[in-house]
Design an enzyme around this catalytic site. Structure first.
Site, PDB file in Angstrom:
ATOM      1  N   ASN A  42       0.848  -1.197   0.000  1.00  0.00           N
ATOM      2  CA  ASN A  42       0.000   0.000   0.000  1.00  0.00           C
ATOM      3  C   ASN A  42       0.884   1.249   0.000  1.00  0.00           C
ATOM      4  O   ASN A  42       1.965   1.280   0.600  1.00  0.00           O
ATOM      5  CB  ASN A  42      -1.001   0.011   1.159  1.00  0.00           C
ATOM      6  CG  ASN A  42      -0.402  -0.211   2.517  1.00  0.00           C
ATOM      7  OD1 ASN A  42       0.662  -0.814   2.661  1.00  0.00           O
ATOM      8  ND2 ASN A  42      -1.086   0.277   3.540  1.00  0.00           N
ATOM      9  N   ILE A  43       0.399   2.249  -0.711  1.00  0.00           N
ATOM     10  CA  ILE A  43       1.136   3.518  -0.867  1.00  0.00           C
ATOM     11  C   ILE A  43       0.162   4.645  -0.542  1.00  0.00           C
ATOM     12  O   ILE A  43      -0.786   4.895  -1.302  1.00  0.00           O
ATOM     13  CB  ILE A  43       1.679   3.654  -2.302  1.00  0.00           C
ATOM     14  CG1 ILE A  43       2.587   2.459  -2.645  1.00  0.00           C
ATOM     15  CG2 ILE A  43       2.439   4.979  -2.455  1.00  0.00           C
ATOM     16  CD1 ILE A  43       2.954   2.340  -4.121  1.00  0.00           C
ATOM     17  N   GLU A  44       0.372   5.275   0.613  1.00  0.00           N
ATOM     18  CA  GLU A  44      -0.577   6.288   1.086  1.00  0.00           C
ATOM     19  C   GLU A  44      -0.231   7.670   0.534  1.00  0.00           C
ATOM     20  O   GLU A  44       0.815   7.886  -0.088  1.00  0.00           O
ATOM     21  CB  GLU A  44      -0.615   6.271   2.615  1.00  0.00           C
ATOM     22  CG  GLU A  44      -1.120   4.927   3.126  1.00  0.00           C
ATOM     23  CD  GLU A  44      -1.351   4.874   4.625  1.00  0.00           C
ATOM     24  OE1 GLU A  44      -0.816   5.733   5.353  1.00  0.00           O
ATOM     25  OE2 GLU A  44      -2.079   3.950   5.055  1.00  0.00           O
ATOM     26  N   GLU A  55      -2.967  -4.765  -2.975  1.00  0.00           N
ATOM     27  CA  GLU A  55      -3.470  -5.683  -4.007  1.00  0.00           C
ATOM     28  C   GLU A  55      -3.493  -5.002  -5.369  1.00  0.00           C
ATOM     29  O   GLU A  55      -3.119  -5.581  -6.389  1.00  0.00           O
ATOM     30  CB  GLU A  55      -4.887  -6.157  -3.657  1.00  0.00           C
ATOM     31  CG  GLU A  55      -5.016  -6.879  -2.331  1.00  0.00           C
ATOM     32  CD  GLU A  55      -5.381  -5.958  -1.187  1.00  0.00           C
ATOM     33  OE1 GLU A  55      -4.764  -4.874  -1.053  1.00  0.00           O
ATOM     34  OE2 GLU A  55      -6.293  -6.312  -0.423  1.00  0.00           O
ATOM     35  N   CYS A  90     -10.083  -5.241   0.595  1.00  0.00           N
ATOM     36  CA  CYS A  90     -11.201  -4.286   0.588  1.00  0.00           C
ATOM     37  C   CYS A  90     -12.080  -4.511  -0.644  1.00  0.00           C
ATOM     38  O   CYS A  90     -11.712  -5.208  -1.599  1.00  0.00           O
ATOM     39  CB  CYS A  90     -10.684  -2.854   0.628  1.00  0.00           C
ATOM     40  SG  CYS A  90     -10.174  -2.206  -0.972  1.00  0.00           S
ATOM     41  N   CYS A  93     -10.633  -3.533  -4.131  1.00  0.00           N
ATOM     42  CA  CYS A  93      -9.669  -4.520  -4.641  1.00  0.00           C
ATOM     43  C   CYS A  93     -10.372  -5.793  -5.106  1.00  0.00           C
ATOM     44  O   CYS A  93      -9.955  -6.425  -6.076  1.00  0.00           O
ATOM     45  CB  CYS A  93      -8.625  -4.831  -3.578  1.00  0.00           C
ATOM     46  SG  CYS A  93      -7.501  -3.428  -3.298  1.00  0.00           S
TER      47      CYS A  93
HETATM   48  N1  THU Z   1      -5.306  -1.340   2.521  1.00  0.00           N
HETATM   49  C1  THU Z   1      -4.766  -2.174   1.596  1.00  0.00           C
HETATM   50  O1  THU Z   1      -3.604  -2.021   1.184  1.00  0.00           O
HETATM   51  N2  THU Z   1      -5.527  -3.190   1.123  1.00  0.00           N
HETATM   52  C2  THU Z   1      -6.824  -3.429   1.484  1.00  0.00           C
HETATM   53  O2  THU Z   1      -7.451  -4.333   0.942  1.00  0.00           O
HETATM   54  C3  THU Z   1      -7.433  -2.624   2.541  1.00  0.00           C
HETATM   55  C4  THU Z   1      -6.664  -1.468   3.032  1.00  0.00           C
HETATM   56  C5  THU Z   1      -4.494  -0.218   3.032  1.00  0.00           C
HETATM   57  C6  THU Z   1      -4.974   1.148   2.664  1.00  0.00           C
HETATM   58  C7  THU Z   1      -4.383   1.998   3.762  1.00  0.00           C
HETATM   59  O3  THU Z   1      -3.062   2.392   3.389  1.00  0.00           O
HETATM   60  C8  THU Z   1      -4.294   1.061   4.962  1.00  0.00           C
HETATM   61  O4  THU Z   1      -4.466  -0.250   4.446  1.00  0.00           O
HETATM   62  C9  THU Z   1      -5.328   1.325   6.027  1.00  0.00           C
HETATM   63  O5  THU Z   1      -6.597   1.343   5.481  1.00  0.00           O
END
Ligand code: THU
Length: 137
Positions: A42-44, A55, A90, A93
């Site tokens: 994940n990349i915020e 994903e 989520c 995804c």
């Molecule tokens: N996140 C994911 O990378 N995948 C998911 O299926 C659900 C959430 C990440 C997004 C965010 O950076 C962190 O988890 C908290 O929500």
């Protein structure tokens, strides 16, 4: 490739996460039909909305490289990279998986230690909007 090997690659991918806002690290390892594996994290983003999940990072890397057939994905996550329970992808995804994957695509939701739960795509996304049924002739 065994689920265990794919899961190890997901755990390694988790260490690449860029998460200055949530601190919640997620890793994914996507197995292509030809045996290639793509890892994602994940990349915020400071504006929150542009954040991308692990994903989708894995899927988009693979699709960019020309892959369209996928077998399985392993996903893990936890605050500060510490896994405390099975990680469920989520909804967004799940819909991206629906775009490219058939009903036998496997999702390995990684848990504590060596544990994981295995699901098919229809189990995670029942009654889905499937491009193969609804958008293509
Ligand atoms: N996140 C994911 O990378 N995948 C998911 O299926 C659900 C959430 C990440 C997004 C965010 O950076 C962190 O988890 C908290 O929500």
């Amino acid at each position: 490739m065994s689920p265990e090997t794919l899961i190890e690659l997901a755990k390694e991918a988790m260490t690449h996460a860029y998460v200055p806002y949530s601190g919640y690290k997620v890793g994914a390892a996507l197995l292509c039909a030809d045996g290639t594996v793509y890892q994602g994290c994940n990349i915020e983003n400071a504006a929150y909305g542009p954040t991308v999940c692990a994903e989708r990072t894995a899927f988009f890397k693979a699709v960019y490289d020309g892959h369209r057939d996928f077998t399985a994905i392993a996903v893990c996550g936890g605050k500060d990279g510490v896994i405390t329970g099975f990680f469920p992808p989520c909804g967004v995804c799940r819909q991206v998986m629906r775009e490219f994957c058939t009903d036998d695509f496997r999702i390995y939701m990684v848990g504590v230690g060596d544990s994981y739960q295995e699901r098919t795509l229809p189990q995670l996304l029942p009654d889905s909007f499937d491009p193969k049924k609804h958008m293509k002739g």
